[in-house]
Design an enzyme around this catalytic site. Structure first.
Site, PDB file in Angstrom:
ATOM      1  N   GLN A  37      -4.851  -1.863   9.652  1.00  0.00           N
ATOM      2  CA  GLN A  37      -4.641  -3.149   8.992  1.00  0.00           C
ATOM      3  C   GLN A  37      -5.249  -4.257   9.844  1.00  0.00           C
ATOM      4  O   GLN A  37      -4.923  -4.399  11.022  1.00  0.00           O
ATOM      5  CB  GLN A  37      -3.145  -3.386   8.758  1.00  0.00           C
ATOM      6  CG  GLN A  37      -2.830  -4.649   7.975  1.00  0.00           C
ATOM      7  CD  GLN A  37      -3.371  -4.616   6.544  1.00  0.00           C
ATOM      8  OE1 GLN A  37      -3.331  -3.599   5.861  1.00  0.00           O
ATOM      9  NE2 GLN A  37      -3.912  -5.745   6.100  1.00  0.00           N
ATOM     10  N   LYS A  88       0.836  -1.202   0.000  1.00  0.00           N
ATOM     11  CA  LYS A  88       0.000   0.000   0.000  1.00  0.00           C
ATOM     12  C   LYS A  88       0.871   1.251   0.000  1.00  0.00           C
ATOM     13  O   LYS A  88       0.594   2.223  -0.709  1.00  0.00           O
ATOM     14  CB  LYS A  88      -0.949  -0.006   1.203  1.00  0.00           C
ATOM     15  CG  LYS A  88      -2.095  -1.008   1.051  1.00  0.00           C
ATOM     16  CD  LYS A  88      -2.890  -1.214   2.337  1.00  0.00           C
ATOM     17  CE  LYS A  88      -3.876  -2.382   2.157  1.00  0.00           C
ATOM     18  NZ  LYS A  88      -4.559  -2.764   3.418  1.00  0.00           N
ATOM     19  N   ASP A 138     -11.426   2.892   4.001  1.00  0.00           N
ATOM     20  CA  ASP A 138     -11.769   1.477   3.840  1.00  0.00           C
ATOM     21  C   ASP A 138     -13.279   1.290   3.709  1.00  0.00           C
ATOM     22  O   ASP A 138     -13.730   0.215   3.320  1.00  0.00           O
ATOM     23  CB  ASP A 138     -11.266   0.667   5.046  1.00  0.00           C
ATOM     24  CG  ASP A 138      -9.933  -0.027   4.755  1.00  0.00           C
ATOM     25  OD1 ASP A 138      -9.627  -0.241   3.561  1.00  0.00           O
ATOM     26  OD2 ASP A 138      -9.222  -0.365   5.715  1.00  0.00           O
TER      27      ASP A 138
END
Ligand SMILES: NC(=O)C1=CN([C@@H]2O[C@H](COP(=O)(O)OP(=O)(O)OC[C@H]3O[C@@H](n4cnc5c(N)ncnc54)[C@H](OP(=O)(O)O)[C@@H]3O)[C@@H](O)[C@H]2O)C=CC1
Ligand SMILES: NC(=O)C1=CN([C@@H]2O[C@H](COP(=O)(O)OP(=O)(O)OC[C@H]3O[C@@H](n4cnc5c(N)ncnc54)[C@H](OP(=O)(O)O)[C@@H]3O)[C@@H](O)[C@H]2O)C=CC1
Lengths: 292, 292
Positions: free
Chosen positions: B99, B55, B122
């Site tokens: 994460q 990422k 997200d």
């Protein structure tokens, strides 16, 4: 062979209203404050006025205190929002509902978003729908009609887990939350809407059919799998010269046909309709219990 | 007859990353602040570390500034929440992601709810899912993998409106939002899960199959309707002694079988996987554009 058993919404709604009334009197007999429900009504629609009156009567009967603000058609959006906000700040009000539809030109979303989520007994806040859709979270309130459909299935012992369900309609307040509730309970759900190529085939494959499309008697007898449970949310006026008032109420299911095939079916009227008000009382009670 | 065209996720993801890079340089060439993405990583899981590294590389390449806090396995939940909150207050950070999975015993929901919705790139906030499910509202962010699936269908001109879709899996981050996106685009969607009696029949009836169940190669060739579009979200390691590292990656679809029947199909790897990161960059750019 006319074998379908009738899922008695009126009876079950009566039970729930009694359960709520008992819980309310348990509160008040301890000297605690009863639940309060506020309704904001804008304009003079006859059907809306009837709904609001019925809600107030049901509240009274259950010991829930009802509050209301009636505004004229000419009210501004800000005046409606201010009426909602006054109830939001009122510690005696646990639930607030804005009777829909609002007059043309008013932004429904803007008005509804003035209802704080703790008092959103209609369950219309997108966060409520999001928490219903998210595994591992619970909504504060489930929209009343959807909750009523599930309550009927559960109280009539219709198995859901591992079954196939068709929900005809995907409105924010009925079809979508009903589909989520059925899926959360373990059904495999297909949502039918106006772009569905073969609605009949989807329904005919289902153990549970929930009809909420607003199309009178759209779901026919040959759309139903033998033995399936049929929940008819629809409320439509159909011309009927044999009736004094010139019409009768029919659902979104062709009842006379479907009852020959289904295992269990809700009538219209007397099915989901009474459940909606019962679940509203239940949601208001839940709000009150949380506030203490 | 091996006729399926390949839906090239790697290629399309590259296009999107380029589009994002262009938009970022348009910002910075005007002297404006570039977007910033912050990643909170807890513990030493190798796979998580790899994802985070990828990422960050992708951010760099697109001109997005990356921020990060790495905490040890032994960090308390409060320390993780504090790390999130520091980024929430940082005006140079437009997007925050935590994460997953978090170490055992940490309350994922509690940590995620520290991410303010304007920075929830997200799309995991239940309100985002609720706004996605509610007609008439738009989410701030769509979960990246689900957004990636739709973007592939759209960029490869797969018709959705009026079509039948099967989504295998109903997780909060993949299956559920993908089903909502497909339904919003006009598909008739059935969500398959672990209690579905006949997953094969549901898939075999679908014009679009999205497989996101985490079961290696569960969707077989004879589950696919000839000509259907197949989007394989699965990423699973399968033992393969012919490979140096002892395994190869397979999806939730038996690719070799399905490609003989499908009209179009995503490979694994190189399908949905690269799209997830591309959509994360896109969401971060969107957050930046909103903040100005
Ligand atoms: N019992 C009760 O207490 C209540 C009863 N109702 C009744 O329930 C019914 C549904 O209400 P509501 O959800 O508010 O209605 P809406 O009009 O908001 O939604 C109707 C839904 O049905 C779908 N639909 C319409 N026509 C068709 C068709 N020909 N084939 C397939 N799908 C179709 C629409 O699809 P699309 O999204 O593609 O347009 C839409 O999703 C009405 O009869 C209403 O009177 C409603 C609320 C409470
Ligand atoms: N390409 C990418 O970037 C990403 C790929 N993935 C991959 O996608 C897949 C799915 O991920 P995720 O959604 O997080 O997985 P989850 O494990 O959270 O969810 C799996 C879902 O599949 C359902 N399921 C499991 N087994 C079966 C079965 N035998 N039959 C039918 N349904 C079944 C489960 O049903 P139930 O709800 O009833 O338990 C559940 O809803 C994985 O392979 C994962 O590695 C995930 C995220 C990103």
């Amino acid at each position: 062979s006319g074998a379908a058993s009738i899922i008695g919404g009126k009876f079950t709604a009566g039970q729930i209203r009694q359960e709520v009334a008992l819980a309310v009197s348990a509160l008040t007999s301890k000297g605690l404050r009863p639940p309060g429900l506020a309704v904001v009504l804008v304009g003079e629609r006859k059907d809306s006025a009837t709904y609001v009156r019925n809600k107030k009567l049901a509240c009274e009967e259950a010991g829930i205190v009802s509050f209301g603000t009636d505004l004229p058609d000419t009210a501004t959006q800000q005046q409606v929002i201010d009426a909602v906000k006054a109830f939001a700040d009122d510690p005696n009000v646990d639930g607030i509902l804005v009777q829909l539809p609002l007059p043309d030109g008013m932004d429904e979303r803007a008005v509804l978003s003035a209802v704080p989520i703790e008092k959103d007994v209609d369950g219309f806040d997108p966060l409520n729908l999001g928490m219903l859709a998210t595994r591992g979270t619970e909504p504060l309130f489930v929209p009343c009609t959807a909750a009523g459909c599930l309550e009927l299935l559960q109280r009539y012992d219709v198995p859901i887990r591992g079954k196939v369900a068709a929900v005809v309609g995907r409105s924010n307040i009925v079809g979508t939350p009903t589909a989520m509730l059925l899926q959360n309970a373990g059904a495999t759900v297909t949502v039918v809407h106006s772009q569905t190529p073969d609605a009949k085939a989807v329904c005919a494959n289902a153990d549970i059919v929930v009809a909420a499309c607003g199309v009178p008697e759209m779901v026919r007898g040959d759309w139903i799998k033998p033995g399936a449970a049929v929940i008819d949310v629809g409320i439509n006026a159909k011309d009927d010269p044999t009736k004094k008032r010139g019409y009768r109420l029919v659902g979104d299911v062709a009842f006379d046909e479907a009852k020959e095939v289904a295992g269990a079916i809700t009538p219209v009227p007397g099915g989901v309709g009474p459940m909606t008000i019962a679940m509203l009382l239940k949601n208001t009670l839940d709000a009150r219990m949380r506030s203490s």
